[in-house]
Design a protein around this motif. Sequence first.
Motif, PDB file in Angstrom:
ATOM      1  N   PRO A  86     -25.947  -7.855  -6.293  1.00 56.00           N
ATOM      2  CA  PRO A  86     -25.608  -6.438  -6.151  1.00 56.00           C
ATOM      3  C   PRO A  86     -24.815  -6.142  -4.884  1.00 56.00           C
ATOM      4  CG  PRO A  86     -27.851  -6.663  -6.935  1.00 56.00           C
ATOM      5  CD  PRO A  86     -27.374  -8.049  -6.610  1.00 56.00           C
ATOM      6  N   ALA A  87     -25.176  -6.817  -3.779  1.00 58.60           N
ATOM      7  CA  ALA A  87     -24.451  -6.595  -2.527  1.00 58.60           C
ATOM      8  C   ALA A  87     -22.991  -7.016  -2.659  1.00 58.60           C
ATOM      9  CB  ALA A  87     -25.131  -7.356  -1.386  1.00 58.60           C
ATOM     10  N   ARG A  88     -22.753  -8.157  -3.344  1.00 57.62           N
ATOM     11  CA  ARG A  88     -21.389  -8.631  -3.515  1.00 57.62           C
ATOM     12  C   ARG A  88     -20.600  -7.716  -4.432  1.00 57.62           C
ATOM     13  NH1 ARG A  88     -17.809 -11.124  -0.829  1.00 57.62           N
ATOM     14  NH2 ARG A  88     -19.263 -12.845  -0.345  1.00 57.62           N
ATOM     15  N   VAL A  89     -21.234  -7.227  -5.510  1.00 56.04           N
ATOM     16  CA  VAL A  89     -20.545  -6.319  -6.428  1.00 56.04           C
ATOM     17  C   VAL A  89     -20.096  -5.071  -5.686  1.00 56.04           C
ATOM     18  CG1 VAL A  89     -20.792  -4.871  -8.468  1.00 56.04           C
ATOM     19  CG2 VAL A  89     -21.734  -7.184  -8.463  1.00 56.04           C
ATOM     20  N   ALA A 130     -29.546  -9.638 -11.951  1.00 52.53           N
ATOM     21  CA  ALA A 130     -28.309  -9.802 -11.190  1.00 52.53           C
ATOM     22  C   ALA A 130     -28.072 -11.267 -10.899  1.00 52.53           C
ATOM     23  CB  ALA A 130     -28.397  -9.007  -9.881  1.00 52.53           C
ATOM     24  N   GLY A 131     -26.826 -11.633 -10.860  1.00 52.86           N
ATOM     25  CA  GLY A 131     -26.470 -12.947 -10.362  1.00 52.86           C
ATOM     26  C   GLY A 131     -26.602 -14.104 -11.322  1.00 52.86           C
ATOM     27  N   GLU A 209     -18.323   0.525 -11.164  1.00 51.40           N
ATOM     28  CA  GLU A 209     -18.631   0.490 -12.587  1.00 51.40           C
ATOM     29  C   GLU A 209     -17.685  -0.433 -13.358  1.00 51.40           C
ATOM     30  OE1 GLU A 209     -21.341   2.459 -14.340  1.00 51.40           O
ATOM     31  OE2 GLU A 209     -21.792   1.822 -12.302  1.00 51.40           O
ATOM     32  N   LEU A 210     -16.403  -0.375 -13.040  1.00 52.71           N
ATOM     33  CA  LEU A 210     -15.435  -1.209 -13.754  1.00 52.71           C
ATOM     34  C   LEU A 210     -15.653  -2.694 -13.444  1.00 52.71           C
ATOM     35  CD1 LEU A 210     -12.232   0.970 -13.284  1.00 52.71           C
ATOM     36  CD2 LEU A 210     -13.364   0.475 -15.459  1.00 52.71           C
ATOM     37  N   GLY A 211     -15.857  -3.018 -12.172  1.00 49.97           N
ATOM     38  CA  GLY A 211     -16.109  -4.414 -11.808  1.00 49.97           C
ATOM     39  C   GLY A 211     -17.413  -4.928 -12.367  1.00 49.97           C
ATOM     40  N   ASN A 212     -18.451  -4.094 -12.300  1.00 50.21           N
ATOM     41  CA  ASN A 212     -19.759  -4.486 -12.813  1.00 50.21           C
ATOM     42  C   ASN A 212     -19.700  -4.726 -14.323  1.00 50.21           C
ATOM     43  OD1 ASN A 212     -22.797  -4.697 -12.307  1.00 50.21           O
ATOM     44  ND2 ASN A 212     -22.722  -3.158 -13.930  1.00 50.21           N
ATOM     45  N   GLY A 213     -18.922  -3.924 -15.027  1.00 49.22           N
ATOM     46  CA  GLY A 213     -18.795  -4.099 -16.475  1.00 49.22           C
ATOM     47  C   GLY A 213     -18.189  -5.436 -16.845  1.00 49.22           C
ATOM     48  N   GLU A 355     -10.017  -6.371 -14.898  1.00 44.40           N
ATOM     49  CA  GLU A 355     -10.124  -7.559 -15.729  1.00 44.40           C
ATOM     50  C   GLU A 355     -10.307  -8.812 -14.875  1.00 44.40           C
ATOM     51  OE1 GLU A 355      -6.516  -7.883 -17.957  1.00 44.40           O
ATOM     52  OE2 GLU A 355      -5.249  -7.505 -16.204  1.00 44.40           O
ATOM     53  N   GLY A 356     -10.819  -9.849 -15.522  1.00 39.32           N
ATOM     54  CA  GLY A 356     -10.975 -11.152 -14.897  1.00 39.32           C
ATOM     55  C   GLY A 356     -10.966 -12.201 -16.003  1.00 39.32           C
TER      56      GLY A 356
END
Length: 375
Positions: A86-89, A130-131, A209-213, A355-356
Motif C-alpha cells: 500500500p505504501a508503494r502504491v 496487498a503485495g 485508483e487508476l494505478g491500483n486497478g 496501463e502496464g
Amino acid sequence: MDPKSELKTIQARMAVIVDGYKSGGNLSDEQATELQELNDRATELKAAILRAEKSAENMRAVAGEPIDHEGDRSIPGAKGYLDFSPARVKSLAKSIANPGIKALIAGGSSGTAVPLDPKPVPLGLTGPNAGFLSLFKTVQRTTPSYKFLQQTVRTNNAAVVAPGALKPTSVYSAVEVTNSLKVIAHLSEMVDRFLLEDNDELESFLATELGNGVIRKAEAEAISTILGTSGILTYATSASYTPAKGFDGIFSGMAKLATVGGYTADLVVINSSDYETLRLAKNGENDYYGGGPFTGGPNPGLWGVTTFVTSGIAAGTALVLDTDTVQISTDTKGIRTDVDAATGFDKNQVRFRTEGRFATDVKQPTGILKVTLTA
C-alpha cells in the motif's frame, strides 16, 4: 576518444611525469605547465563523466529500471521483487500527481517507476490483500515476447552406490516456453479540467485508483495463469465440506507438495469468503480455531504459512505453492499514465489512461498445488 578513455590516458601521462619527479629529477618549466594543463583537463573530464552518469541514472529512474549503484548501470533483464505494498502504491500515485496531473495535461504522459527490490515485501508488513506480485521474483523484459525454461520432469534417483557399481541417473527435463507481456489498462471518466486544477486531492485520488486497478488486475491474471498451467498438482477434500476439512485439506496439500514435488510451501492463496469461514470457525467449546476477536492480525497465515486472501481466486479453490517456482515478467517502463486533452476540448474535459505490461511464468509446475474445497 570518449571521456573515460581520455581521462585514463591523461592520468597515465601525469603518473609518468610525477614518477620522474619522485625519482630525484626536477620538473622543467614545460613539464610543470603540461602537468597543470593535464590536471585541469582531468578535472573537466571527471565533471563531464559525473554529469553523464547522473543524467543516465535519472532517465532510468523515469523509465522504471533499477539502478546498480555499485557497478554497471545498464541492466537489461534485471531481476528482483516488485513492491506493490500500500505504501508503494501511494508513492506511485504521488509520482504522477506531483509535480501534478496539471503538468501531465500539458506534457501528455508520465512513466511511473516500479523499482525492483532485492527481497520480497512480507505480507505481514503490508496489511491484508496487498503485495501478491511482490512475493515472486520479477524479470524486466526488454522485448514484449520472450522465452523462459519450464521444468517438465523432476525425478531424483540419487542413491548410495557401492565402489565400482553403476551410478543411477536422475532426470531433470525442461522445455523452452514462449511467453509475451500483456497490456493491462483502463480509462478514467471525463473529468472537468478546472475541477482538477482546483483540487489537488482529486489528482491523488485518480492516480491512486487508476494505478491500483492495474495492479489488482495483474494479480488476478497471475493467479489465473498459475491455476491454468498444465502439470500442477491437485488435492481435493472429501464431500460435505466443513471448516475442519478445509484446514486439513490445505495442510494435506502442503504435505503432498513436499512428498510428491519435493517443494516447501511458503504461500497459500485463498478466496476471501473461504478464509472468513475458516477464520470464524469454532470448536465444540465454542472457541475460535484461529483465536478470538481480540487476537491476531487481519489475515493470520494458515498453518504458519503466508496467506494471501483475495477475490481473485474462485470460492472453493485454494493454491498452495513454493514461490520460487513462479516468476513475474514486466517491461522497463513501469506503470504509465497518459492524458487525452483533445477529445473533450469543447467541454474543457480531460480523460486519463493508466496501463502496464505483465506476464506470469510458471517455471516448475510441480511446485504448485490446487486444493479443491469440495462442497
